[in-house]
Design an enzyme around this catalytic site. Sequence first.
Site, PDB file in Angstrom:
ATOM      1  N   GLU A  30       0.923  -1.311   0.082  1.00 13.98           N
ATOM      2  CA  GLU A  30       0.002   0.043   0.074  1.00 13.98           C
ATOM      3  C   GLU A  30       0.961   1.334  -0.249  1.00 13.98           C
ATOM      4  O   GLU A  30       0.601   2.155  -0.701  1.00 13.98           O
ATOM      5  CB  GLU A  30      -1.003   0.304   1.389  1.00 13.98           C
ATOM      6  CG  GLU A  30      -1.801   1.308   1.526  1.00 13.98           C
ATOM      7  CD  GLU A  30      -3.021   1.224   0.298  1.00 13.98           C
ATOM      8  OE1 GLU A  30      -3.783   1.901   0.435  1.00 13.98           O
ATOM      9  OE2 GLU A  30      -3.059   0.260  -0.584  1.00 13.98           O
ATOM     10  N   GLU A 104      19.124   8.819  31.106  1.00 17.83           N
ATOM     11  CA  GLU A 104      18.768   8.350  29.796  1.00 17.83           C
ATOM     12  C   GLU A 104      19.951   7.315  29.491  1.00 17.83           C
ATOM     13  O   GLU A 104      21.200   7.279  30.024  1.00 17.83           O
ATOM     14  CB  GLU A 104      18.825   9.430  28.726  1.00 17.83           C
ATOM     15  CG  GLU A 104      17.809  10.505  29.125  1.00 17.83           C
ATOM     16  CD  GLU A 104      18.076  11.889  28.299  1.00 17.83           C
ATOM     17  OE1 GLU A 104      17.829  11.796  27.025  1.00 17.83           O
ATOM     18  OE2 GLU A 104      18.687  12.969  28.934  1.00 17.83           O
ATOM     19  N   LYS A 106      23.267   6.294  27.371  1.00 14.48           N
ATOM     20  CA  LYS A 106      24.225   6.893  26.848  1.00 14.48           C
ATOM     21  C   LYS A 106      24.776   6.073  25.467  1.00 14.48           C
ATOM     22  O   LYS A 106      24.933   4.677  25.523  1.00 14.48           O
ATOM     23  CB  LYS A 106      25.594   7.048  27.487  1.00 14.48           C
ATOM     24  CG  LYS A 106      26.734   7.442  26.898  1.00 14.48           C
ATOM     25  CD  LYS A 106      28.026   7.609  27.790  1.00 14.48           C
ATOM     26  CE  LYS A 106      29.024   8.542  27.038  1.00 14.48           C
ATOM     27  NZ  LYS A 106      29.454   7.656  25.874  1.00 14.48           N
ATOM     28  N   ASP A 108      26.019   4.774  22.022  1.00 12.20           N
ATOM     29  CA  ASP A 108      27.453   4.637  21.501  1.00 12.20           C
ATOM     30  C   ASP A 108      27.448   4.454  19.934  1.00 12.20           C
ATOM     31  O   ASP A 108      27.308   3.581  19.378  1.00 12.20           O
ATOM     32  CB  ASP A 108      28.095   3.254  22.111  1.00 12.20           C
ATOM     33  CG  ASP A 108      29.474   3.220  22.313  1.00 12.20           C
ATOM     34  OD1 ASP A 108      30.076   4.567  21.905  1.00 12.20           O
ATOM     35  OD2 ASP A 108      30.012   2.387  22.830  1.00 12.20           O
ATOM     36  N   TYR A 210      17.716  13.359  21.594  1.00 14.17           N
ATOM     37  CA  TYR A 210      17.970  13.438  23.027  1.00 14.17           C
ATOM     38  C   TYR A 210      17.844  15.021  23.586  1.00 14.17           C
ATOM     39  O   TYR A 210      17.648  15.160  24.710  1.00 14.17           O
ATOM     40  CB  TYR A 210      18.706  12.701  23.433  1.00 14.17           C
ATOM     41  CG  TYR A 210      20.166  12.851  23.266  1.00 14.17           C
ATOM     42  CD1 TYR A 210      20.662  12.006  22.131  1.00 14.17           C
ATOM     43  CD2 TYR A 210      20.980  14.013  23.650  1.00 14.17           C
ATOM     44  CE1 TYR A 210      21.878  12.488  21.666  1.00 14.17           C
ATOM     45  CE2 TYR A 210      22.258  14.263  23.444  1.00 14.17           C
ATOM     46  CZ  TYR A 210      22.867  13.419  22.293  1.00 14.17           C
ATOM     47  OH  TYR A 210      24.102  13.570  21.774  1.00 14.17           O
ATOM     48  N   LYS A 298      29.836   5.762  32.951  1.00 13.24           N
ATOM     49  CA  LYS A 298      30.298   4.878  32.055  1.00 13.24           C
ATOM     50  C   LYS A 298      30.306   3.359  32.544  1.00 13.24           C
ATOM     51  O   LYS A 298      30.922   3.391  33.766  1.00 13.24           O
ATOM     52  CB  LYS A 298      31.781   5.060  31.510  1.00 13.24           C
ATOM     53  CG  LYS A 298      31.864   6.268  30.703  1.00 13.24           C
ATOM     54  CD  LYS A 298      32.026   5.878  29.213  1.00 13.24           C
ATOM     55  CE  LYS A 298      32.988   5.497  28.576  1.00 13.24           C
ATOM     56  NZ  LYS A 298      32.785   5.493  27.350  1.00 13.24           N
ATOM     57  N   CYS A 390      25.998  -7.488  65.628  1.00 16.59           N
ATOM     58  CA  CYS A 390      27.012  -7.642  65.097  1.00 16.59           C
ATOM     59  C   CYS A 390      27.663  -8.959  64.917  1.00 16.59           C
ATOM     60  O   CYS A 390      27.982  -9.557  66.038  1.00 16.59           O
ATOM     61  CB  CYS A 390      28.200  -6.733  65.505  1.00 16.59           C
ATOM     62  SG  CYS A 390      29.623  -6.508  64.559  1.00 16.59           S
ATOM     63  N   CYS A 393      31.238  -8.816  66.935  1.00 18.87           N
ATOM     64  CA  CYS A 393      31.368  -8.267  68.517  1.00 18.87           C
ATOM     65  C   CYS A 393      30.268  -8.728  69.171  1.00 18.87           C
ATOM     66  O   CYS A 393      30.213  -8.510  70.300  1.00 18.87           O
ATOM     67  CB  CYS A 393      32.032  -7.046  68.542  1.00 18.87           C
ATOM     68  SG  CYS A 393      30.973  -5.844  68.169  1.00 18.87           S
ATOM     69  N   CYS A 406      27.117  -1.668  62.973  1.00 16.12           N
ATOM     70  CA  CYS A 406      27.693  -1.980  64.436  1.00 16.12           C
ATOM     71  C   CYS A 406      27.858  -0.895  65.214  1.00 16.12           C
ATOM     72  O   CYS A 406      28.515   0.155  64.808  1.00 16.12           O
ATOM     73  CB  CYS A 406      28.984  -2.976  64.234  1.00 16.12           C
ATOM     74  SG  CYS A 406      29.872  -3.299  65.765  1.00 16.12           S
ATOM     75  N   CYS A 411      34.874  -2.126  67.673  1.00 14.75           N
ATOM     76  CA  CYS A 411      34.585  -3.716  66.938  1.00 14.75           C
ATOM     77  C   CYS A 411      35.926  -4.069  66.253  1.00 14.75           C
ATOM     78  O   CYS A 411      36.305  -3.336  65.170  1.00 14.75           O
ATOM     79  CB  CYS A 411      33.381  -3.561  66.025  1.00 14.75           C
ATOM     80  SG  CYS A 411      33.138  -5.020  65.175  1.00 14.75           S
TER      81      CYS A 411
HETATM   82 ZN   LIG Z   1      30.916  -5.033  65.892  1.00 16.69          ZN
END
Ligand SMILES: [Zn+2]
Length: 647
Positions: A30, A104, A106, A108, A210, A298, A390, A393, A406, A411
């Site tokens: 068409e 957005e 990047k 290349d 862009y 990057k 933790c 410790c 912690c 510690c």
């Molecule tokens: Zn700790």
Amino acid sequence: MDRMRELVDILNRWGYEYYVLDAPTVSDREYDRLYDELKELERESGVVLPDSPTRRVGGDPVKGFERHTHIARLYSLDKAVSEDELNAFFTRVKKAGDATFTVEYKYDGLTVCLTYEGGKFVRATTRGNGTEGEDVTAQALTLPSFPLAISYMGTLEVRGEAIIRLSVLEEYNARHPDEQLKNARNAAAGAIRNLDPKVTKTRRPEIYFYDINYMSEGGVSSQEEARKFLEKEGFETYPFFRVCATPEEVFSAIEEIEVERRRIDVLTDGAVIKVNEEGIRSDMGATDKFPRWAIAYKFEAEEAETTVEKVLWQVGRTGKLTPLAMVTPVELAGATVRRATLNNYGDLTRKDVKVHSRVLIRRSNEVIPEILGAVSHVEGSVPVEKPVRCPYCGSAVEEVGANLFCTNEHCPPRIVQRLTHYCSKNAADVEGMSEATLSVLYERCGVKRFSDLYALTEESFFEDGKRWEGFGSKKVSNLLEAIERSKHIPLDRFLFALGIEGIGRVAARELASFGSVERIASLTYEELIAIEDVGEVTAKSILAYFADEENAAELRRLEEAGVEPYGREQPRSGAFAGENVVLTGTLSAMSRPEAQKRIEALGGVCQSAVSAKTTLVIAGEKAGSKLDKAKKLGIRIIGEEEFLAML
Ligand SMILES: [Zn+2]
């Protein structure tokens, strides 16, 4: 004529649906039928409408590319490869105002710039050096991804990236076994910068638009508006576009791109982060190379998929608990990976990482790869338990935002991590002093503080008259020599080594321009906040660090041990002390570099663009837009005579 107009409009709409929206509404037959009818009419009448699709054939080969000067400069983008650098960018933006950000892809490929006048496409150029590019109008005309006529009637320059889809490249290579295109980036550049537009056409590049580079009338107030404008006028844009209110949202949009980009048909190597608001952009201005309001992030290229076997918790120097995943060994960039990290507890839940899940990992600049996200779960996948104590410790764990800490200052892993940071390459650079060695030193002879390192001797590595296992005389003497060398390091590295909260390498460099630790310790909140990469939180953290008595005592001990970081103070006294100066126009008495040198010698800081931080503008002859902007911002302006008097 009426029929011609009608045919052009119909064919352009179909083309737009087919190429830009990727949603054809008619069959090729068409389309071809009406296209042939239009061609016939054009042949008979000798008239070709300016936006006729028959113009998209590109014409005959050209002898060479004509140079063309862009109306407005096309800047390239500053790059960030680490979170630290991105955070420095956010700090700079924060000072200019409450910005939102857009994220957005990047792309290349090859940057191109299209010009429109009076609603008609007139020219396509490459970016070239940013000021001057090559005219590739004939080549661009073979592409269907942009309109030949638009509703905007002023002069307009729009910016996009010419790319070749990976599937198109593959198909092309399959059909041209003797003429393989090596990668999508070079293929796109080679297609556009080809003297023969017919070659351009066979390679089927597209342009993703862009940005608006120039608008003679009206304007847009944000990146969001610019994108809407491009879409409304019929330019092809890439679907991914996020508006983010905070740096955290930017980071998660970047992560989204990192995962999604491997599934898309276009080559990408990162994300572009821009300040959304035009007002803040113009306040921030540009350096001589880059706009200050945008940055390209990057990506590292190395990724792999593996399975999480279990998750352990590590304690860092601030006490932060970091999840460490033990994964099924997998090859990644020539190494076998067994462990991968996540930023924090929040990261773990947000990325939906469970034990026995398949995950995507990426090798970054760090030694241990990072988990980007879960790819899939299996029936036996179990969520990771949130620690309440933790694991080292046993102290209570405190939840701050997405992080767990912690609460115990002493510690053991926190102490070892502080020492490891101090000894690391970009800090005091004590070669050979690994985390494992520091762990042993902490356990066996109580090395806790940085200054304890300088008290180590040959004898420290003996027990009961025998050398420690794994610490031969050669190794020990190397370590002691490395410790000795670390007494004389540049001030910025020393500042970074101290591990003051918020002081990354960038801020450390800026602080170092004050010349000495004593001087930095005496800076006021106002002086700190005036530094480019220091925000409110960091300024407070620096003040708190130097106000702490234990820190002061440690700095004294380091000094007594002979640690003497060297720095050179940039003059801060003189006629221009405390001034951020912008020069504009021509001075009759001296060149601009000469003027800059003299301003800096008298304690001033020279800037290339007027921003909210500018305090003084020196306007010579024929001063331009910088002067207007300075007036608008109410900045003090002086002429050449007054400037010479100050000198
Ligand atoms: Zn700790």
